[in-house]
Design a protein around this motif. Structure first.
Motif, PDB file in Angstrom:
ATOM      1  N   ASP A  25      38.467  35.318  31.924  1.00  0.00           N
ATOM      2  CA  ASP A  25      39.485  35.608  33.287  1.00  0.00           C
ATOM      3  C   ASP A  25      38.623  36.187  34.330  1.00  0.00           C
ATOM      4  OD1 ASP A  25      42.360  35.324  32.342  1.00  0.00           O
ATOM      5  OD2 ASP A  25      41.878  36.294  30.583  1.00  0.00           O
ATOM      6  N   TRP A  79      39.331  37.928  36.831  1.00  0.00           N
ATOM      7  CA  TRP A  79      39.641  39.196  37.322  1.00  0.00           C
ATOM      8  C   TRP A  79      39.113  40.369  36.700  1.00  0.00           C
ATOM      9  CZ3 TRP A  79      41.850  42.249  33.678  1.00  0.00           C
ATOM     10  CH2 TRP A  79      42.362  41.761  32.639  1.00  0.00           C
ATOM     11  N   LEU A 128      49.418  37.357  35.027  1.00  0.00           N
ATOM     12  CA  LEU A 128      48.117  37.227  35.202  1.00  0.00           C
ATOM     13  C   LEU A 128      47.162  38.110  34.135  1.00  0.00           C
ATOM     14  CD1 LEU A 128      45.835  36.135  37.174  1.00  0.00           C
ATOM     15  CD2 LEU A 128      45.841  38.013  38.575  1.00  0.00           C
ATOM     16  N   THR A 163      41.364  36.594  42.554  1.00  0.00           N
ATOM     17  CA  THR A 163      42.685  36.015  42.091  1.00  0.00           C
ATOM     18  C   THR A 163      43.625  35.420  42.939  1.00  0.00           C
ATOM     19  OG1 THR A 163      43.927  38.140  41.973  1.00  0.00           O
ATOM     20  CG2 THR A 163      42.373  37.694  40.004  1.00  0.00           C
TER      21      THR A 163
END
Length: 368
Positions: free
Chosen positions: A30, A32, A111, A217
């Motif tokens: 991911d 982020w 998210l 993102t």
């Protein structure tokens, strides 16, 4: 005060997600996660260190930068510790953008692979300021959502800047030295444990993290214009007073936050002493009455603190300083062994009276 949508259930909730599949070797699972700040992450990790694997934790998510980054850091910690993360969003309906903020909160939770629950509330000022009314409505709704989700611990995104502002506002309002403890890292309210892991973290670090998060993102935090609205006390401080303090005393936030920590230590010590004094007053099992003679044998400063302690046991708010001093004067002057019909102190729907040498709290509409 609050009116919840959905007939007592969350107004909206995103579905619980299954764990995301592992990324291929060398691929970041991911993006982020790269935005997270090490110091902020350590603080959240320390706050959740006592949670067993599989436990559910909550984050109050307004969709602003502070709470969004707290949710992101909590998501990172939750993955490593095997915790289940729930985000709670309260829709006050006070701003035209409120629907958009709710949608942003749910997009962020998706998210982060977290559940998201939101609740609409109606804020009833009812003689209080808007800030206080909205805050009470928010906490009540957060508690309802937490219970619905099976969460016992909720993270709040208050940071060092918030703490410093709270200390300054309380000082300006005449709060005593113990009140300058301001927000505590851990408190219990509405049957929940509320955790503020960032009280010693500057907001600048949070905003830097939010910018990195947006770059990675595309998710952008909401901006609440009321935060700098001079009609509200905190907004006036931020818009008018803070710039002057920043120019003349740039470390004022850190210094005031340190004062809050020191006041908290003092408050803990005073509370422990008051508890010891309370046990020496021959209190009734239900805590509704105590010996007037034993109370009057205490030094004056300890009389004050144990009376405050008693009100806290009863779940009553503290009276104003002037009112408390008037109570003290009357209790010090009455006959210590019998009835004194002249002592009838009305406070928050109860009567505080003297009966047979004891100070009593009567939960009645009138004194018999």
């Amino acid at each position: 005060m609050t009116r919840a949508g959905g007939a007592g259930r969350p107004d909206k909730a995103s579905p619980r997600h299954s764990p995301r599949p592992r990324a291929a070797s060398g691929e970041h699972p991911d993006p982020w996660l790269q935005a997270l700040d090490p110091a902020l992450l350590r603080a959240v990790d320390a706050a959740l260190a006592g949670q067993p694997a599989g436990a559910a934790i909550g984050v109050a998510l307004s969709a602003g930068a502070d709470s969004a980054m707290l949710a992101a850091h909590a998501a990172g910690v939750a993955r490593r510790r095997g915790l289940r993360l729930h985000c709670f969003h309260i829709h006050h309906g006070l701003q035209a953008e409120a629907d958009d903020w709710q949608a942003r909160a749910h997009r962020l939770a998706d998210l982060l692979d977290a559940g998201c629950h939101s609740r609409r509330v109606a804020v009833d000022v009812d003689g209080r300021g808007m800030e206080a009314a909205a805050r009470d409505a928010r906490y009540a709704a957060l508690a309802e959502l937490a219970v619905h989700a099976g969460v016992g611990h909720v993270l709040l995104a208050h940071h060092q800047d918030d703490q410093a502002e709270t200390v300054l506002l309380r000082l300006l309002r005449g709060t005593g030295p113990l009140g300058l403890a301001a927000m505590r890292p851990v408190t219990e309210r509405n049957g929940l444990v509320w955790i503020r892991p960032w009280l010693d973290q500057p907001r600048s670090a949070i905003l830097d993290c939010a910018r990195r998060f947006e770059t990675l993102t595309g998710w952008r935090p909401a901006d609440d214009p009321s935060n700098a609205d001079g009609r509200y006390a905190r907004g006036a401080l931020r818009a008018r007073l803070a710039p002057v303090l920043d120019e003349r005393w740039p470390a004022w936030r850190r210094n005031l936050a340190r004062h809050a920590a020191q006041a908290g230590e003092l408050s803990d010590w005073v509370e422990a002493a008051a508890q010891d004094d309370w046990l020496g007053l021959d209190p009734s099992p239900d805590g509704r009455d105590f010996s007037l003679a034993a109370w009057r044998a205490l030094p004056a400063p300890r009389q004050v603190q144990v009376l405050r302690h008693w009100l806290g046991i009863l779940g009553l708010r503290m009276p104003t300083e002037a009112r408390l001093r008037a109570w003290l004067r009357q209790l010090r002057e009455v006959h210590a062994l019998g009835h004194d019909r002249s002592v009838q102190l009305r406070h928050e729907g109860v009567w505080i009276v003297v009966r047979r040498g004891r100070v009593c709290c009567l939960w009645k509409t009138r004194v018999e």
